[in-house]
Design a protein around this motif. Structure first.
Motif, PDB file in Angstrom:
ATOM      1  N   ALA A  30       0.833  -1.205   0.000  1.00 17.99           N
ATOM      2  CA  ALA A  30       0.000   0.000   0.000  1.00 17.99           C
ATOM      3  C   ALA A  30       0.864   1.249   0.000  1.00 17.99           C
ATOM      4  O   ALA A  30       0.557   2.239  -0.669  1.00 17.99           O
ATOM      5  CB  ALA A  30      -0.931  -0.014   1.206  1.00 17.99           C
ATOM      6  N   ILE A  33       2.137   1.892  -3.512  1.00 15.63           N
ATOM      7  CA  ILE A  33       1.064   2.379  -4.377  1.00 15.63           C
ATOM      8  C   ILE A  33       0.788   3.848  -4.107  1.00 15.63           C
ATOM      9  O   ILE A  33       0.612   4.652  -5.039  1.00 15.63           O
ATOM     10  CB  ILE A  33      -0.209   1.528  -4.183  1.00 15.63           C
ATOM     11  CG1 ILE A  33       0.041   0.078  -4.596  1.00 15.63           C
ATOM     12  CG2 ILE A  33      -1.368   2.098  -5.004  1.00 15.63           C
ATOM     13  CD1 ILE A  33      -1.059  -0.889  -4.153  1.00 15.63           C
ATOM     14  N   ARG A  49      -7.507   6.576  -8.760  1.00 13.54           N
ATOM     15  CA  ARG A  49      -7.695   5.124  -8.887  1.00 13.54           C
ATOM     16  C   ARG A  49      -6.628   4.380  -8.090  1.00 13.54           C
ATOM     17  O   ARG A  49      -6.911   3.384  -7.419  1.00 13.54           O
ATOM     18  CB  ARG A  49      -7.633   4.712 -10.360  1.00 13.54           C
ATOM     19  CG  ARG A  49      -8.886   5.047 -11.152  1.00 13.54           C
ATOM     20  CD  ARG A  49      -8.906   4.347 -12.495  1.00 13.54           C
ATOM     21  NE  ARG A  49      -7.821   4.787 -13.361  1.00 13.54           N
ATOM     22  CZ  ARG A  49      -7.913   5.818 -14.196  1.00 13.54           C
ATOM     23  NH1 ARG A  49      -9.033   6.539 -14.264  1.00 13.54           N
ATOM     24  NH2 ARG A  49      -6.894   6.161 -14.964  1.00 13.54           N
ATOM     25  N   ARG A  50      -5.400   4.870  -8.151  1.00 12.09           N
ATOM     26  CA  ARG A  50      -4.326   4.200  -7.428  1.00 12.09           C
ATOM     27  C   ARG A  50      -4.507   4.340  -5.914  1.00 12.09           C
ATOM     28  O   ARG A  50      -4.243   3.400  -5.166  1.00 12.09           O
ATOM     29  CB  ARG A  50      -2.969   4.748  -7.856  1.00 12.09           C
ATOM     30  CG  ARG A  50      -1.827   3.753  -7.661  1.00 12.09           C
ATOM     31  CD  ARG A  50      -0.508   4.321  -8.129  1.00 12.09           C
ATOM     32  NE  ARG A  50      -0.486   4.654  -9.522  1.00 12.09           N
ATOM     33  CZ  ARG A  50      -0.179   3.806 -10.505  1.00 12.09           C
ATOM     34  NH1 ARG A  50       0.096   2.543 -10.227  1.00 12.09           N
ATOM     35  NH2 ARG A  50      -0.162   4.202 -11.755  1.00 12.09           N
ATOM     36  N   ASN A  53      -6.809   1.729  -4.858  1.00 12.01           N
ATOM     37  CA  ASN A  53      -6.135   0.430  -4.783  1.00 12.01           C
ATOM     38  C   ASN A  53      -5.346   0.290  -3.483  1.00 12.01           C
ATOM     39  O   ASN A  53      -5.319  -0.784  -2.864  1.00 12.01           O
ATOM     40  CB  ASN A  53      -5.194   0.261  -5.974  1.00 12.01           C
ATOM     41  CG  ASN A  53      -5.937   0.129  -7.288  1.00 12.01           C
ATOM     42  OD1 ASN A  53      -7.123  -0.202  -7.329  1.00 12.01           O
ATOM     43  ND2 ASN A  53      -5.247   0.403  -8.395  1.00 12.01           N
ATOM     44  N   ALA A  54      -4.693   1.369  -3.076  1.00 14.58           N
ATOM     45  CA  ALA A  54      -3.932   1.335  -1.825  1.00 14.58           C
ATOM     46  C   ALA A  54      -4.857   1.160  -0.629  1.00 14.58           C
ATOM     47  O   ALA A  54      -4.550   0.409   0.305  1.00 14.58           O
ATOM     48  CB  ALA A  54      -3.104   2.610  -1.676  1.00 14.58           C
ATOM     49  N   ALA A  56      -7.698  -0.344  -0.617  1.00 10.47           N
ATOM     50  CA  ALA A  56      -8.143  -1.744  -0.628  1.00 10.47           C
ATOM     51  C   ALA A  56      -7.038  -2.669  -0.122  1.00 10.47           C
ATOM     52  O   ALA A  56      -7.307  -3.612   0.638  1.00 10.47           O
ATOM     53  CB  ALA A  56      -8.572  -2.143  -2.038  1.00 10.47           C
ATOM     54  N   ALA A  57      -5.790  -2.398  -0.523  1.00  9.58           N
ATOM     55  CA  ALA A  57      -4.676  -3.240  -0.075  1.00  9.58           C
ATOM     56  C   ALA A  57      -4.503  -3.150   1.433  1.00  9.58           C
ATOM     57  O   ALA A  57      -4.278  -4.161   2.116  1.00  9.58           O
ATOM     58  CB  ALA A  57      -3.386  -2.817  -0.781  1.00  9.58           C
ATOM     59  N   ASN A  60      -7.300  -5.130   3.074  1.00  7.12           N
ATOM     60  CA  ASN A  60      -7.042  -6.580   3.013  1.00  7.12           C
ATOM     61  C   ASN A  60      -6.052  -6.997   4.102  1.00  7.12           C
ATOM     62  O   ASN A  60      -6.227  -8.041   4.752  1.00  7.12           O
ATOM     63  CB  ASN A  60      -6.502  -6.954   1.640  1.00  7.12           C
ATOM     64  CG  ASN A  60      -7.556  -6.862   0.555  1.00  7.12           C
ATOM     65  OD1 ASN A  60      -8.758  -6.915   0.840  1.00  7.12           O
ATOM     66  ND2 ASN A  60      -7.118  -6.700  -0.686  1.00  7.12           N
TER      67      ASN A  60
END
Length: 233
Positions: A30, A33, A49-50, A53-54, A56-57, A60
Motif C-alpha cells: 500500500a 502504491i 484510482r491508485r 487500490n492502496a 483496498a490493499a 485486506n
C-alpha cells in the motif's frame, strides 16, 4: 477534480519529491502504491484510482491482522489522499481521527506524528485557520507541535525535518524554523528512499531561500508535497 471546500484539498502524510522506483506491480505494498499515486501519476483521475487500490490493499491486510500498524497508517493516508483529490469532508475527518488513534496508541511513533501534523498544516494552508478548524477540526498549533515531535522522535533521519520544512515553508517561506529544518535534513542520514527524496526536496527549496527568493521557495515547497503538481497555487 472537483473540490467541495471552496476549491481546497490538503496534504496528509509523508511527502516525497519525484517518482520513486517501485517493486513490480504484483509485489507492491500500500505504501508503494501511495507513493506512485502521490508523485508518479500524470493526472488526478489515475492518481485517485491508485489511491483506491492502496486503500483496498490496506483493508485486506487489516482483515488478516487487525492490529497491523503499517496497514492502519496506510489506510488513514489513503483516506486523506482521497479527500485531497475529491474534496470529501467525510474522508478528511475520518483520516484525522485515524491518525489521532495511531498517535494515542503510540505517542512515540514518529510517522504517526508526522502524518497528524501534516494533516493539520495542510488543511490550514488550503482552507485558512478559521474555516479549516470549523469544517475539519484543523489547528495550526496542533500541526506544528506534532511535526516537532516527529522530528524529535525520528532520530537522525532526513525524512522528518525534510517534511516539516516543506510544510512550514509552504505556509511561510520566511519562516526561520522552516529553513533550519531544511538545513537539518541536508545533514541528516538518508537510509530509505523517502529519506533521500525529502533530502533532495530540502536541497531544492534551499536554493531560492539562499538567494532571497521567498516566493519561489514557497511555490517549490508546495509542489514538492504529495499531489503538489495538481495544485493551482
Amino acid at each position: 477534480m472537483a473540490q467541495q471546500w471552496g476549491g481546497a484539498g490538503f496534504v496528509i502524510t509523508i511527502a516525497a519529491v519525484g517518482a520513486v522506483p517501485l517493486a513490480p506491480a504484483h509485489a507492491q505494498s500500500a505504501r508503494d502504491i501511495l507513493t506512485q499515486a502521490s508523485f508518479g501519476d500524470a493526472d488526478e483521475a489515475s492518481a485517485l484510482r491508485r489511491v483506491g487500490n492502496a486503500y483496498a490493499a490496506a483493508g485486506n491486510a487489516l482483515r488478516r491482522e487487525p492490529d497491523d500498524r503499517e496497514a492502519l497508517l496506510m489506510r488513514a493516508t489513503a483516506l486523506g489522499y482521497r479527500a485531497k483529490l475529491t474534496g470529501n469532508r467525510g474522508d478528511a475527518v475520518a483520516a484525522r481521527r485515524q491518525f489521532e488513534a495511531l498517535f494515542t496508541q503510540n505517542p512515540r511513533d514518529a510517522e504517526a506524528q508526522a502524518a497528524l501534523g501534516a494533516w493539520h498544516i495542510g488543511a490550514v494552508k488550503k482552507l485558512g485557520a478559521i474555516v479549516g478548524r470549523a469544517a475539519l477540526g484543523a489547528q495550526r498549533s496542533i500541526g506544528m507541535s506534532a511535526l516537532e515531535r516527529a522530528v524529535a522522535l525520528g532520530g537522525d533521519r532526513a525524512l522528518f525535518p525534510g517534511l516539516a520544512a516543506l510544510l512550514r515553508l509552504e505556509l511561510d517561506p520566511r519562516d526561520p524554523r522552516g529553513r533550519a529544518l531544511a538545513e537539518q535534513a541536508m545533514r541528516a542520514e538518508a537510509p530509505t528512499a523517502l529519506d533521500r527524496i525529502l533530502q533532495r526536496g530540502a536541497a531544492q527549496v534551499l536554493v531560492p531561500l539562499r538567494a532571497g527568493d521567498a516566493q519561489t521557495a514557497r511555490r517549490l515547497a508546495s509542489q514538492l508535497l504529495p499531489f503538489g503538481r495538481f495544485d493551482d497555487d
